[in-house]
Enzyme design. Structure first.
Site, PDB file in Angstrom:
ATOM      1  N   ASP A   1      22.382   1.017 -51.933  1.00  0.00           N
ATOM      2  CA  ASP A   1      21.773   2.044 -52.774  1.00  0.00           C
ATOM      3  C   ASP A   1      22.531   2.074 -54.092  1.00  0.00           C
ATOM      4  O   ASP A   1      23.757   1.926 -54.110  1.00  0.00           O
ATOM      5  CB  ASP A   1      21.855   3.415 -52.085  1.00  0.00           C
ATOM      6  CG  ASP A   1      20.790   4.362 -52.597  1.00  0.00           C
ATOM      7  OD1 ASP A   1      19.880   4.721 -51.830  1.00  0.00           O
ATOM      8  OD2 ASP A   1      20.866   4.741 -53.797  1.00  0.00           O
TER       9      ASP A   1
ATOM     10  N   THR B   1       8.286   5.820 -53.788  1.00  0.00           N
ATOM     11  CA  THR B   1       7.062   5.566 -54.565  1.00  0.00           C
ATOM     12  C   THR B   1       6.417   6.920 -54.887  1.00  0.00           C
ATOM     13  O   THR B   1       5.333   7.228 -54.405  1.00  0.00           O
ATOM     14  CB  THR B   1       6.073   4.664 -53.793  1.00  0.00           C
ATOM     15  OG1 THR B   1       5.829   5.267 -52.496  1.00  0.00           O
ATOM     16  CG2 THR B   1       6.596   3.269 -53.600  1.00  0.00           C
TER      17      THR B   1
ATOM     18  N   GLU C   1       9.570  12.975 -40.602  1.00  0.00           N
ATOM     19  CA  GLU C   1      10.857  13.638 -40.799  1.00  0.00           C
ATOM     20  C   GLU C   1      11.076  14.587 -39.628  1.00  0.00           C
ATOM     21  O   GLU C   1      10.144  15.223 -39.148  1.00  0.00           O
ATOM     22  CB  GLU C   1      10.860  14.438 -42.112  1.00  0.00           C
ATOM     23  CG  GLU C   1      10.867  13.546 -43.320  1.00  0.00           C
ATOM     24  CD  GLU C   1      11.006  14.314 -44.631  1.00  0.00           C
ATOM     25  OE1 GLU C   1      11.428  15.475 -44.615  1.00  0.00           O
ATOM     26  OE2 GLU C   1      10.681  13.716 -45.666  1.00  0.00           O
TER      27      GLU C   1
ATOM     28  N   ALA D   1      -3.484  24.366 -36.796  1.00  0.00           N
ATOM     29  CA  ALA D   1      -3.757  25.033 -38.078  1.00  0.00           C
ATOM     30  C   ALA D   1      -2.491  25.707 -38.594  1.00  0.00           C
ATOM     31  O   ALA D   1      -1.637  26.117 -37.812  1.00  0.00           O
ATOM     32  CB  ALA D   1      -4.861  26.063 -37.896  1.00  0.00           C
ATOM     33  N   GLY D   2      -2.366  25.801 -39.899  1.00  0.00           N
ATOM     34  CA  GLY D   2      -1.168  26.408 -40.483  1.00  0.00           C
ATOM     35  C   GLY D   2      -1.318  26.543 -41.982  1.00  0.00           C
ATOM     36  O   GLY D   2      -2.437  26.524 -42.506  1.00  0.00           O
TER      37      GLY D   2
ATOM     38  N   CYS E   1       4.986  12.934 -48.167  1.00  0.00           N
ATOM     39  CA  CYS E   1       4.039  11.849 -47.883  1.00  0.00           C
ATOM     40  C   CYS E   1       2.565  12.231 -48.049  1.00  0.00           C
ATOM     41  O   CYS E   1       1.884  11.678 -48.901  1.00  0.00           O
ATOM     42  CB  CYS E   1       4.278  11.328 -46.473  1.00  0.00           C
ATOM     43  SG  CYS E   1       6.001  10.886 -46.215  1.00  0.00           S
TER      44      CYS E   1
HETATM   45  C1  UGA Z   1       4.067  11.879 -42.253  1.00  0.00           C
HETATM   46  C2  UGA Z   1       3.406  11.066 -41.114  1.00  0.00           C
HETATM   47  O1  UGA Z   1       3.198  11.907 -39.988  1.00  0.00           O
HETATM   48  C3  UGA Z   1       4.283   9.873 -40.714  1.00  0.00           C
HETATM   49  O2  UGA Z   1       3.606   9.104 -39.734  1.00  0.00           O
HETATM   50  C4  UGA Z   1       4.532   9.016 -41.956  1.00  0.00           C
HETATM   51  O3  UGA Z   1       5.388   7.925 -41.652  1.00  0.00           O
HETATM   52  C5  UGA Z   1       5.194   9.858 -43.034  1.00  0.00           C
HETATM   53  O4  UGA Z   1       4.329  10.969 -43.351  1.00  0.00           O
HETATM   54  C6  UGA Z   1       5.398   8.988 -44.245  1.00  0.00           C
HETATM   55  O5  UGA Z   1       4.415   8.514 -44.816  1.00  0.00           O
HETATM   56  O6  UGA Z   1       6.553   8.656 -44.552  1.00  0.00           O
HETATM   57  P1  UGA Z   1       6.008  13.721 -42.413  1.00  0.00           P
HETATM   58  O7  UGA Z   1       5.524  13.938 -43.811  1.00  0.00           O
HETATM   59  O8  UGA Z   1       7.460  13.536 -42.163  1.00  0.00           O
HETATM   60  O9  UGA Z   1       5.279  12.439 -41.765  1.00  0.00           O
HETATM   61  O10 UGA Z   1       5.599  14.998 -41.558  1.00  0.00           O
HETATM   62  P2  UGA Z   1       4.398  15.406 -40.575  1.00  0.00           P
HETATM   63  O11 UGA Z   1       4.979  15.777 -39.274  1.00  0.00           O
HETATM   64  O12 UGA Z   1       3.329  14.424 -40.579  1.00  0.00           O
HETATM   65  O13 UGA Z   1       3.886  16.747 -41.277  1.00  0.00           O
HETATM   66  C7  UGA Z   1       3.233  16.756 -42.552  1.00  0.00           C
HETATM   67  C8  UGA Z   1       2.631  18.110 -42.840  1.00  0.00           C
HETATM   68  O14 UGA Z   1       1.535  18.371 -41.983  1.00  0.00           O
HETATM   69  C9  UGA Z   1       3.605  19.280 -42.635  1.00  0.00           C
HETATM   70  O15 UGA Z   1       3.440  20.213 -43.676  1.00  0.00           O
HETATM   71  C10 UGA Z   1       3.188  19.861 -41.300  1.00  0.00           C
HETATM   72  O16 UGA Z   1       3.536  21.204 -41.144  1.00  0.00           O
HETATM   73  C11 UGA Z   1       1.683  19.641 -41.355  1.00  0.00           C
HETATM   74  N1  UGA Z   1       1.015  19.648 -40.036  1.00  0.00           N
HETATM   75  C12 UGA Z   1       1.244  18.660 -39.161  1.00  0.00           C
HETATM   76  C13 UGA Z   1       0.137  20.669 -39.730  1.00  0.00           C
HETATM   77  O17 UGA Z   1      -0.089  21.602 -40.532  1.00  0.00           O
HETATM   78  N2  UGA Z   1      -0.501  20.633 -38.534  1.00  0.00           N
HETATM   79  C14 UGA Z   1      -0.303  19.656 -37.633  1.00  0.00           C
HETATM   80  O18 UGA Z   1      -0.939  19.698 -36.547  1.00  0.00           O
HETATM   81  C15 UGA Z   1       0.600  18.646 -37.937  1.00  0.00           C
END
Ligand code: UGA
Length: 432
Positions: A30, A86, A155, A255-256, A263
């Site tokens: 890095d 990115t 994450e 839902a939330g 991402c």
């Molecule tokens: C997301 C993808 O899930 C990963 O597969 C991907 O590798 C990553 O992006 C990336 O592109 O690097 P991440 O952003 O860490 O992962 O988190 P998520 O667990 O997917 O949550 C994203 C958002 O969706 C959060 O705000 C979470 O609260 C929301 N969410 C998730 C909901 O509101 N409802 C759900 O049922 C699930």
């Protein structure tokens, strides 16, 4: 195998550490010298459950090392992973690929023996072609191959997601590179993960399409929850029953508040932008982006109703401010728009987050960080459960607020109405 990870951010660090734990010799590079010297002392720059222990274990075993010297790291490795950021460009929705291209240029200066260059960063379809073009300006094509191998880590669950992925996607038409990659991932494939070999462009698009689809699923259920609120139907019942249909599936149907993080918001914007460049209209994803923008406004409207339009001097406690639980990441968290709005309306905001103080709210009038849950809840007229940390699932809110009557807005539905039967506590959930 000798691996080099360019970029010790989320993807580079987690993947590098996990690859070293599988027995590979990994060097993480890095350009942030401070970050590298901290990592050498065992100080981890991100909050990720389990990562600390794994870094220490593999660093001690000398399978994992850190450097700021890219040239040295590339020279000693046969497989080079590009894991740089990115982000969205400042004045457009396109992904900013400057870090990718500068990494490719630096790599090209240091190729003297055969290398496989693997892009793990999330990039628009055809970026691999550009990387190949940049490197081939200095290096003969038979000395290197450029492969796409997107990451699907979440994450907060990143280590588990690395070890037990649903699928490993490798985009290359180079047979030798494919064979080497299959061997590298064989410990995961033997535990049941599917290995998909596709074209390089295919792998790039699979990543964006997956994130965009998951974002669509969340926005879909969020909108259905709005209808549930109007019709007195339980969104939890709807989610569970829908999810039991195997064609739909239960995950990412919770839902939330507006989805956030580093991402989904950025990748939905970027795929729409890419499609535009290729004269294609992704109208569904465009609608998802719009729906998500509107989500925070809708939830604020609900808060306005709960407070009966009286914001001034109301004490509002936010439990959790990150975009989801088990992370300290504030990027595109819905709290970033909700908290300043409420503070501006004259409410007094106290927030507690298990990952501590947030710089983002540092200079906002009427907003303060509480070091404990009880300090945050004390005297609250409204407690908002913004993030679904386990810490908030079995609290005695009456004791914590020290008030006889107050409201709770549970934006993650981690509690239910039943918790507050015969009480002067007014409970509001999503879709109820
Ligand atoms: C997301 C993808 O899930 C990963 O597969 C991907 O590798 C990553 O992006 C990336 O592109 O690097 P991440 O952003 O860490 O992962 O988190 P998520 O667990 O997917 O949550 C994203 C958002 O969706 C959060 O705000 C979470 O609260 C929301 N969410 C998730 C909901 O509101 N409802 C759900 O049922 C699930």
């Amino acid at each position: 195998m000798k691996l080099c990870m360019i970029g010790a951010g989320y993807v580079g660090l987690v993947s590098g550490v996990c690859f070293s734990d599988l027995g590979n010799d990994v060097i993480c590079v890095d350009k942030d010298v401070k970050k590298i010297s901290k990592l050498k002392k065992g100080m981890i720059p991100i909050y990720e459950p389990g990562l600390n222990e794994l870094v220490k274990k593999n660093y001690k075993a000398k399978r994992l090392s850190f450097t700021s010297n890219l040239s040295e790291a590339v020279t000693r490795s046969n497989i080079i992973f590009i894991c740089v950021g990115t982000p969205t460009k400042k004045n457009s929705n396109a992904a900013d690929l400057s870090q990718i291209y500068s990494a490719a240029k630096e790599i090209s200066k240091n190729i003297k023996s055969p290398k496989i260059i693997i892009n793990k960063s999330t990039v628009p379809v055809t970026t691999g072609d550009q990387i190949e073009k940049i490197i081939s300006q200095r290096v003969k094509k038979k000395l290197f191959s450029v492969v796409s191998n997107p990451e699907f880590l979440r994450e907060g669950e990143a280590i588990r997601d690395f070890i037990y992925p649903d699928r490993v996607v490798v985009g290359t038409s180079n047979k030798k590179s494919n064979k080497i990659l299959k061997t590298l991932y064989s410990p995961l494939i033997s535990k049941g993960s599917k290995y998909i070999n596709t074209s390089r462009r295919g792998a790039e698009l699979i990543k964006y399409a997956s994130n965009a689809f998951l974002a669509t699923k969340i926005s879909f259920i969020n909108e259905i929850s709005n209808l549930c609120e109007k019709t007195n139907v339980s969104i939890e019942d709807v989610s569970i029953a829908m999810g039991l249909d195997k064609r739909i599936g239960g995950r990412f149907l919770r839902a939330g508040p507006a989805y956030g993080g580093s991402c989904f918001p950025k990748d939905t914007r970027a795929i729409v932008d890419t499609a535009k460049k290729f004269q294609t209209d992704l109208s569904i994803i465009k609608a998802v982006i719009k729906s998500n923008k509107n989500r925070s406004k809708l939830l604020l409207k609900r808060i306005q109703n709960i407070l009966k339009n009286k914001f001034k001097k109301k004490i509002i406690c936010f439990l959790g401010v990150t975009f989801k639980a088990n992370t300290d990441d504030m990027r595109e968290s819905s709290s970033l728009s909700m908290i300043p709005y409420l503070a501006k309306k004259g409410s007094i905001i106290k927030y507690y987050d298990p990952t501590g103080f947030k710089n983002e709210f540092k200079n906002i009038k009427n907003v303060s960080n509480s070091l404990t849950i009880s300090e945050a809840c004390k005297g609250a007229d409204l407690v908002i459960i913004h993030t679904e940390w386990n810490d908030f699932k079995s609290l005695n809110f009456k004791k914590l607020t020290k008030k006889k009557s107050f409201s709770i807005y549970d934006m993650r539905n981690i509690l239910t109405n039943k918790h507050f039967n015969n009480d002067k506590i007014k409970y509001f959930g999503i879709g109820s």
